[in-house]
Write an enzyme that holds these catalytic residues in place. Structure first.
Site, PDB file in Angstrom:
ATOM      1  N   GLY A 118      15.109  22.248   6.634  1.00 57.10           N
ATOM      2  CA  GLY A 118      15.773  20.994   6.231  1.00 57.10           C
ATOM      3  C   GLY A 118      15.733  20.040   7.405  1.00 57.10           C
ATOM      4  N   GLY A 125      16.728  18.681  10.300  1.00 57.83           N
ATOM      5  CA  GLY A 125      17.733  19.061  11.291  1.00 57.83           C
ATOM      6  C   GLY A 125      18.041  17.951  12.276  1.00 57.83           C
ATOM      7  NE  ARG A 126      13.368  16.772  16.060  1.00 56.17           N
ATOM      8  CZ  ARG A 126      12.656  16.667  17.148  1.00 56.17           C
ATOM      9  NH1 ARG A 126      13.180  16.127  18.214  1.00 56.17           N
ATOM     10  NH2 ARG A 126      11.423  17.102  17.192  1.00 56.17           N
ATOM     11  N   GLY A 132      20.069  17.860  17.095  1.00 57.17           N
ATOM     12  CA  GLY A 132      19.791  16.742  16.191  1.00 57.17           C
ATOM     13  C   GLY A 132      19.158  15.543  16.866  1.00 57.17           C
ATOM     14  NE  ARG A 147       8.600  11.655   9.944  1.00 61.03           N
ATOM     15  CZ  ARG A 147       8.626  12.966  10.229  1.00 61.03           C
ATOM     16  NH1 ARG A 147       7.784  13.483  11.105  1.00 61.03           N
ATOM     17  NH2 ARG A 147       9.486  13.755   9.645  1.00 61.03           N
ATOM     18  NE  ARG A 202       9.707  17.751   5.076  1.00 64.04           N
ATOM     19  CZ  ARG A 202       9.495  17.431   6.334  1.00 64.04           C
ATOM     20  NH1 ARG A 202       8.729  18.192   7.087  1.00 64.04           N
ATOM     21  NH2 ARG A 202      10.068  16.382   6.865  1.00 64.04           N
ATOM     22  CG  ASP A 224       8.113  23.420   8.164  1.00 62.49           C
ATOM     23  OD1 ASP A 224       7.465  24.479   8.251  1.00 62.49           O
ATOM     24  OD2 ASP A 224       8.548  22.819   9.154  1.00 62.49           O
ATOM     25  CG  ASP A 269       6.727  17.556  12.018  1.00 59.39           C
ATOM     26  OD1 ASP A 269       7.076  17.312  13.176  1.00 59.39           O
ATOM     27  OD2 ASP A 269       7.507  17.951  11.136  1.00 59.39           O
TER      28      ASP A 269
HETATM   29  P1  AMP Z   1       9.251  20.752  13.615  1.00 56.32           P
HETATM   30  O1  AMP Z   1       8.676  21.763  14.548  1.00 56.32           O
HETATM   31  O2  AMP Z   1       9.409  19.381  14.242  1.00 56.32           O
HETATM   32  O3  AMP Z   1       8.573  20.706  12.300  1.00 56.32           O
HETATM   33  O4  AMP Z   1      10.760  21.200  13.375  1.00 56.32           O
HETATM   34  C1  AMP Z   1      11.090  22.315  12.608  1.00 56.32           C
HETATM   35  C2  AMP Z   1      12.486  22.176  12.080  1.00 56.32           C
HETATM   36  O5  AMP Z   1      13.425  22.186  13.145  1.00 56.32           O
HETATM   37  C3  AMP Z   1      12.698  20.888  11.312  1.00 56.32           C
HETATM   38  O6  AMP Z   1      13.427  21.187  10.162  1.00 56.32           O
HETATM   39  C4  AMP Z   1      13.471  20.032  12.279  1.00 56.32           C
HETATM   40  O7  AMP Z   1      14.314  19.105  11.619  1.00 56.32           O
HETATM   41  C5  AMP Z   1      14.253  21.046  13.079  1.00 56.32           C
HETATM   42  N1  AMP Z   1      14.537  20.577  14.438  1.00 56.32           N
HETATM   43  C6  AMP Z   1      13.633  20.327  15.428  1.00 56.32           C
HETATM   44  N2  AMP Z   1      14.257  19.911  16.551  1.00 56.32           N
HETATM   45  C7  AMP Z   1      15.574  19.865  16.277  1.00 56.32           C
HETATM   46  C8  AMP Z   1      16.746  19.498  17.031  1.00 56.32           C
HETATM   47  N3  AMP Z   1      16.680  19.097  18.291  1.00 56.32           N
HETATM   48  N4  AMP Z   1      17.946  19.607  16.393  1.00 56.32           N
HETATM   49  C9  AMP Z   1      18.027  20.019  15.134  1.00 56.32           C
HETATM   50  N5  AMP Z   1      16.987  20.375  14.381  1.00 56.32           N
HETATM   51  C10 AMP Z   1      15.759  20.293  14.934  1.00 56.32           C
HETATM   52 MG    MG Z   2       8.500  19.554  10.758  1.00 62.08          MG
END
Ligand code: AMP
Ligand code: MG
Length: 485
Positions: free
Chosen positions: A89, A91-92, A125, A175, A182, A251, A261
């Site tokens: 989901g 997360g940030r 986040g 963005r 996805r 994802d 991403d």
């Molecule tokens: P990504 O590798 O960017 O695709 O991130 C994988 C998942 O981790 C995604 O759901 C992001 O929203 C979450 N995520 C990445 N960095 C953070 C962060 N600093 N805080 C919270 N969630 C994160």
């Molecule tokens: Mg991602």
């Protein structure tokens, strides 16, 4: 009087069942400052760049001020990360809403780095300035290369630090995407939503991205085929410019067929099919040569999610899905081959073309040639001191290629034009990206980055001013990239 920004939100995703998201506002930040605004993109979205400059824009892009008509939410999704199923989901990130442009197109406006959400797990986040600027540079370069991609509208600093291995400057990227649906969104709904919600999501995705198949007899099977087609075309485009995504988790595979991403992605300099940049990809799962294979693997996960919609009979559904997924490779190959022919200035099709192409790639690998510059040299018919060009093997290959060029009706000038349009002179080379980021992040000097982005906005036209951006890095230190930074 305040200038009108031009927001025109219509938030279709927010009207989906509640399981698909959590309504949540971005967490306000201390002192937002606008670092970058993409004026042409703003204009194409129907937004007034002048109204977005200065404090007003900074407040919106930082999430401190919610634009009229926005309905902020974090999207729920799951995903296979390095092969393992995980609940994820946003997360940030927070989706502000969908901007409908003057042309009637619909784009997600998402803030990335906007604070914690119910899906943040252990994370803060937040995002740091360097990686957000990096996404901005590379996504906009991809756009200019003609590769489907999410885009970068703005970057703001937050005035708050983020803590990774060190203390870094916090930032938020805005963005823009055709959508953030996805493969992982489908994996999520299958696991936790039941067939009814699956169908709602599939119908939604079809209406949003593939309206032309809405009346098909088995529209879900057509949907699967269309997503396969777009991913095959996309990944072929990556291969043709030496782009390595770096984290092709499900994802991070968009239903729209856009590149999404920009974490550990990077462009390859020296041609080596095994190239991996990501610091955590120990097995080379997402290496350059594996990208088509992984694309197929991800699409198999996608096909599995659609099974209940494909046919009432489970076995029949599996058969239909397998047929489609097993066709991926051939579709990819045909895009790749067509793209490679164009890179070599070939218009017509001959059976031996594949051999000609593969022989060139083998020589490039053997002599550690630069991927972009080899094709640029062929395009410009100017061969520098690179070791590949001095070999007899290359001279022989070039003779074969020149003979092949004679076997078509089109003129030399047409061939040259085709090659020019297919072989970028400049790509975001790692050492250039690093140089730009270092000046921006360490010294607050954006001029190097702005100049780089300007050069990258017109990648196919070679000019003397661009020559320095075609140079390969001087060091042999392996380049490393990082996820979730
Ligand atoms: P990504 O590798 O960017 O695709 O991130 C994988 C998942 O981790 C995604 O759901 C992001 O929203 C979450 N995520 C990445 N960095 C953070 C962060 N600093 N805080 C919270 N969630 C994160
Ligand atoms: Mg991602």
């Amino acid at each position: 009087m305040k200038k009108e920004i031009g927001w025109n939100f219509d938030n279709s995703y927010a009207r989906l069942p509640k399981m698909f998201f959590s309504s949540i506002n971005p967490t306000p930040v201390k002192s937002p400052e606008l670092v970058i605004l993409n004026d042409p993109l703003a204009e194409s979205l129907g937004l007034n760049p002048e109204a977005l400059k200065g404090e007003d824009g900074a407040a919106v892009f930082a999430g401190n001020e919610i634009p009229e008509g926005a309905e902020p939410l974090a999207q729920a999704y799951a995903g296979h990360q390095f092969g393992q199923f995980t609940m994820l989901g946003d997360g940030r990130a927070v989706l502000l809403g969908e901007q409908v442009t003057p042309k009637g197109e619909r784009f997600d406006i998402q803030l990335k780095g906007s604070g914690r959400t119910p899906y943040s797990r252990g994370g803060d986040g937040r995002a740091a300035l360097g990686p957000m600027l990096r996404e901005c540079i590379i996504s906009e370069a991809m756009y200019a290369l003609g590769i489907p991609t999410t885009r970068s509208l703005a970057v703001v600093t937050t005035g708050e630090p983020v803590f990774r291995e060190t203390r870094l400057e916090g930032a938020i990227l805005t963005r823009v995407a055709a959508s953030h649906l996805r493969v992982g969104t489908f994996e999520y709904v299958v696991r936790w939503g039941g067939v009814e919600n699956l169908q709602i999501l599939a119908d939604y995705a079809i209406k949003r991205h593939y309206p032309e198949i809405d009346d098909d007899e088995n529209k879900y099977l057509s949907f699967l085929q269309e997503v396969i087609n777009r991913q095959a075309a996309l990944i072929a485009k990556w291969q043709l410019v030496g782009f390595i995504h770096g984290v092709m988790n499900t994802d991070n595979m968009a239903i729209s067929g856009e590149t999404i991403d920009y974490g550990p992605c990077a462009f390859m300099d020296t041609y080596d099919p095994k190239t991996v940049f990501s610091s955590i990809d120990y097995q080379g799962r997402y290496a350059y040569e594996n990208q088509p294979l992984i694309g197929g693997w991800n699409l198999a996960r996608f096909a599995e999610t659609l099974l209940p919609l494909l046919h009432d009979d489970k076995e029949e559904a599996v058969k239909l899905a397998q047929e489609k997924v097993s066709g991926f490779n051939e579709i990819f190959q045909s895009h790749w081959l067509a793209g490679m022919r164009a890179k070599l200035g070939l218009f017509n099709v001959e059976e031996k073309d594949e051999e000609l192409i593969k022989d060139l790639l083998s020589l490039m690998e053997k002599h550690r040639a630069d991927f972009t510059n080899t094709f640029l040299a062929l395009t410009r018919n100017k061969f520098d001191e690179s070791s590949l060009f001095k070999t007899g093997e290359f001279a022989q290959w070039k003779k074969r290629w020149e003979a092949r060029l004679e076997n078509q009706e089109e003129s030399k000038a047409d061939s040259h034009k085709l090659m020019q349009n297919s072989n970028p002179a400049v790509v975001p080379r790692n050492h250039r990206v690093e140089e730009a980021l270092e000046a921006a992040v360490e010294e607050g000097d954006l001029t190097i980055m702005e100049r780089l982005m300007e050069v990258l906005s017109d990648p196919y036209e070679y000019s003397a001013e661009k020559a320095e951006y075609t140079k390969v890095p001087e060091t042999n230190i392996p380049y490393q990239t990082f996820c979730g930074t």
